[in-house]
Motif scaffolding. Sequence first.
Motif, PDB file in Angstrom:
ATOM      1  N   ALA A 107       0.836  -1.211   0.000  1.00  0.00           N
ATOM      2  CA  ALA A 107       0.000   0.000   0.000  1.00  0.00           C
ATOM      3  C   ALA A 107       0.864   1.251   0.000  1.00  0.00           C
ATOM      4  CB  ALA A 107      -0.932  -0.011   1.202  1.00  0.00           C
ATOM      5  N   ASP A 108       1.948   1.229   0.769  1.00  0.00           N
ATOM      6  CA  ASP A 108       2.847   2.384   0.837  1.00  0.00           C
ATOM      7  C   ASP A 108       3.526   2.662  -0.506  1.00  0.00           C
ATOM      8  OD1 ASP A 108       2.221   2.799   3.473  1.00  0.00           O
ATOM      9  OD2 ASP A 108       3.994   1.793   4.264  1.00  0.00           O
ATOM     10  N   LEU A 109       3.664   1.615  -1.329  1.00  0.00           N
ATOM     11  CA  LEU A 109       4.272   1.781  -2.649  1.00  0.00           C
ATOM     12  C   LEU A 109       3.304   2.360  -3.672  1.00  0.00           C
ATOM     13  CD1 LEU A 109       6.267  -1.582  -2.934  1.00  0.00           C
ATOM     14  CD2 LEU A 109       7.224   0.698  -2.535  1.00  0.00           C
ATOM     15  N   GLY A 110       2.036   2.396  -3.304  1.00  0.00           N
ATOM     16  CA  GLY A 110       1.044   2.960  -4.209  1.00  0.00           C
ATOM     17  C   GLY A 110       0.492   1.996  -5.242  1.00  0.00           C
ATOM     18  N   LEU A 111       0.773   0.701  -5.091  1.00  0.00           N
ATOM     19  CA  LEU A 111       0.217  -0.289  -6.011  1.00  0.00           C
ATOM     20  C   LEU A 111      -1.240  -0.575  -5.640  1.00  0.00           C
ATOM     21  CD1 LEU A 111       3.128  -2.885  -6.237  1.00  0.00           C
ATOM     22  CD2 LEU A 111       2.746  -0.848  -7.625  1.00  0.00           C
ATOM     23  N   ARG A 112      -2.006  -1.035  -6.616  1.00  0.00           N
ATOM     24  CA  ARG A 112      -3.375  -1.447  -6.326  1.00  0.00           C
ATOM     25  C   ARG A 112      -3.357  -2.748  -5.535  1.00  0.00           C
ATOM     26  NH1 ARG A 112      -7.437  -1.498 -11.297  1.00  0.00           N
ATOM     27  NH2 ARG A 112      -8.958  -1.406  -9.586  1.00  0.00           N
ATOM     28  N   LEU A 113      -4.272  -2.855  -4.579  1.00  0.00           N
ATOM     29  CA  LEU A 113      -4.402  -4.041  -3.746  1.00  0.00           C
ATOM     30  C   LEU A 113      -5.837  -4.533  -3.830  1.00  0.00           C
ATOM     31  CD1 LEU A 113      -2.449  -2.888  -0.588  1.00  0.00           C
ATOM     32  CD2 LEU A 113      -1.997  -5.017  -1.810  1.00  0.00           C
ATOM     33  N   LEU A 114      -6.005  -5.799  -4.222  1.00  0.00           N
ATOM     34  CA  LEU A 114      -7.329  -6.387  -4.336  1.00  0.00           C
ATOM     35  C   LEU A 114      -7.338  -7.760  -3.662  1.00  0.00           C
ATOM     36  CD1 LEU A 114      -7.949  -5.566  -8.105  1.00  0.00           C
ATOM     37  CD2 LEU A 114      -9.148  -4.508  -6.169  1.00  0.00           C
ATOM     38  N   GLY A 115      -8.538  -8.240  -3.372  1.00  0.00           N
ATOM     39  CA  GLY A 115      -8.709  -9.580  -2.857  1.00  0.00           C
ATOM     40  C   GLY A 115      -9.590 -10.404  -3.783  1.00  0.00           C
ATOM     41  N   LEU A 116      -9.327 -11.702  -3.826  1.00  0.00           N
ATOM     42  CA  LEU A 116     -10.163 -12.648  -4.568  1.00  0.00           C
ATOM     43  C   LEU A 116     -10.306 -13.874  -3.686  1.00  0.00           C
ATOM     44  CD1 LEU A 116     -11.664 -13.693  -7.036  1.00  0.00           C
ATOM     45  CD2 LEU A 116      -9.464 -14.436  -7.984  1.00  0.00           C
ATOM     46  N   THR A 117     -11.501 -14.074  -3.152  1.00  0.00           N
ATOM     47  CA  THR A 117     -11.663 -15.121  -2.148  1.00  0.00           C
ATOM     48  C   THR A 117     -12.842 -16.022  -2.420  1.00  0.00           C
ATOM     49  OG1 THR A 117     -11.842 -15.518   0.248  1.00  0.00           O
ATOM     50  CG2 THR A 117     -13.110 -13.672  -0.645  1.00  0.00           C
ATOM     51  N   ASN A 118     -12.671 -17.294  -2.103  1.00  0.00           N
ATOM     52  CA  ASN A 118     -13.790 -18.225  -2.028  1.00  0.00           C
ATOM     53  C   ASN A 118     -14.374 -18.109  -0.628  1.00  0.00           C
ATOM     54  OD1 ASN A 118     -13.409 -19.127  -4.613  1.00  0.00           O
ATOM     55  ND2 ASN A 118     -12.843 -21.216  -4.060  1.00  0.00           N
ATOM     56  N   TRP A 119     -15.560 -17.492  -0.522  1.00  0.00           N
ATOM     57  CA  TRP A 119     -16.148 -17.241   0.795  1.00  0.00           C
ATOM     58  C   TRP A 119     -17.653 -17.066   0.614  1.00  0.00           C
ATOM     59  CZ3 TRP A 119     -12.155 -15.634   4.552  1.00  0.00           C
ATOM     60  CH2 TRP A 119     -12.620 -15.630   5.872  1.00  0.00           C
ATOM     61  N   ALA A 205      11.114 -10.605  -6.692  1.00  0.00           N
ATOM     62  CA  ALA A 205      11.566 -11.144  -7.972  1.00  0.00           C
ATOM     63  C   ALA A 205      10.778 -10.567  -9.136  1.00  0.00           C
ATOM     64  CB  ALA A 205      11.450 -12.669  -7.962  1.00  0.00           C
ATOM     65  N   HIS A 206       9.570 -10.100  -8.834  1.00  0.00           N
ATOM     66  CA  HIS A 206       8.733  -9.458  -9.861  1.00  0.00           C
ATOM     67  C   HIS A 206       8.878  -7.940  -9.847  1.00  0.00           C
ATOM     68  CE1 HIS A 206       6.825 -13.418 -10.153  1.00  0.00           C
ATOM     69  NE2 HIS A 206       6.280 -13.014 -11.276  1.00  0.00           N
ATOM     70  N   GLY A 207       9.861  -7.449  -9.120  1.00  0.00           N
ATOM     71  CA  GLY A 207      10.158  -6.016  -9.159  1.00  0.00           C
ATOM     72  C   GLY A 207       9.420  -5.165  -8.158  1.00  0.00           C
ATOM     73  N   VAL A 208       8.670  -5.786  -7.238  1.00  0.00           N
ATOM     74  CA  VAL A 208       7.970  -5.021  -6.213  1.00  0.00           C
ATOM     75  C   VAL A 208       8.957  -4.735  -5.085  1.00  0.00           C
ATOM     76  CG1 VAL A 208       6.046  -4.987  -4.580  1.00  0.00           C
ATOM     77  CG2 VAL A 208       5.783  -6.105  -6.815  1.00  0.00           C
ATOM     78  N   GLU A 209       9.190  -3.493  -4.806  1.00  0.00           N
ATOM     79  CA  GLU A 209      10.296  -3.083  -3.936  1.00  0.00           C
ATOM     80  C   GLU A 209       9.895  -3.043  -2.458  1.00  0.00           C
ATOM     81  OE1 GLU A 209      11.712   0.578  -5.565  1.00  0.00           O
ATOM     82  OE2 GLU A 209      12.630  -0.406  -7.301  1.00  0.00           O
ATOM     83  N   ILE A 210       9.558  -4.237  -1.929  1.00  0.00           N
ATOM     84  CA  ILE A 210       9.319  -4.353  -0.496  1.00  0.00           C
ATOM     85  C   ILE A 210      10.579  -4.925   0.145  1.00  0.00           C
ATOM     86  CG2 ILE A 210       6.839  -4.627  -0.784  1.00  0.00           C
ATOM     87  CD1 ILE A 210       7.193  -7.624  -0.296  1.00  0.00           C
ATOM     88  N   ALA A 211      10.604  -4.894   1.470  1.00  0.00           N
ATOM     89  CA  ALA A 211      11.779  -5.381   2.202  1.00  0.00           C
ATOM     90  C   ALA A 211      11.958  -6.868   2.004  1.00  0.00           C
ATOM     91  CB  ALA A 211      11.627  -5.040   3.682  1.00  0.00           C
ATOM     92  N   ALA A 212      13.190  -7.331   2.120  1.00  0.00           N
ATOM     93  CA  ALA A 212      13.470  -8.753   2.044  1.00  0.00           C
ATOM     94  C   ALA A 212      12.969  -9.435   3.299  1.00  0.00           C
ATOM     95  CB  ALA A 212      14.977  -8.975   1.883  1.00  0.00           C
ATOM     96  N   GLY A 213      12.718 -10.735   3.198  1.00  0.00           N
ATOM     97  CA  GLY A 213      12.246 -11.502   4.341  1.00  0.00           C
ATOM     98  C   GLY A 213      13.364 -11.821   5.319  1.00  0.00           C
ATOM     99  N   SER A 214      12.986 -12.475   6.419  1.00  0.00           N
ATOM    100  CA  SER A 214      13.965 -12.815   7.457  1.00  0.00           C
ATOM    101  C   SER A 214      14.889 -13.930   6.982  1.00  0.00           C
ATOM    102  CB  SER A 214      13.229 -13.243   8.716  1.00  0.00           C
ATOM    103  OG  SER A 214      12.394 -14.347   8.470  1.00  0.00           O
TER     104      SER A 214
END
Length: 214
Positions: A107-119, A205-214
């Motif tokens: 969200a901080d990067l400004g990308l769109r965020l959506l959900g797709l759920t079986n519910w 790996a897809h170019g989304v610039e979030i922090a690396a994992g632990s």
Amino acid sequence: MTAQSTETSPTITTVVFDLGQVLVGWDPRRIWARDLTEEEIEAFLVESAFATLNHSLDAGRPYTEARTELAKRAPHHVATLDAYWNAIPDSLTGPVPGSAEIVSEIADLGLRLLGLTNWSAETFHHAPVAAPAISLLEDVLVSGREGLAKPDPAIFELLVQRYDLTPAETFFTDDSPANIEAARSLGLQVHLFAGADGLRSALRAHGVEIAAGS
């Protein structure tokens, strides 16, 4: 001399999350374990065909209809099904570790965020309460509201059309291999979710610039 390829990976503009077991944990056994043994739970799951029944609820079937059908073929299991339905919030185990932080960073990067759920449409309102990160999503396409459920390709087509997505620029994560393959077949970038660190690595790996994992 051979010219070098200038082809690059598409820029990700939208990230789509499955919800169950990706953003919010779900464990109906914790309800049944209050009154049933493990053997009794297994018998219920098999004899009620719970996985198929639950998928029909996800696809828009009203609970009263599913309950009536079960009462005809396995009446001794209706009380167990009711126990689950009447305590669905207790089956939700809260945020999946690490996923809420990923949603926030995207969200901080400004990308769109959506959900797709079986519910089920009848119970979806419990989801954002159990995992508040769901409320950070622009919108959630809920199968029970649409009368379609993953892995039916039609629900992915609806996702793309409704939100005007470019499949190659859309990253989708889900814990179900069948759902992942359905999304891949429509050209979405995909990741089979098995934990937050793996998701972080795939996004990076897809170019989304979030922090690396632990």
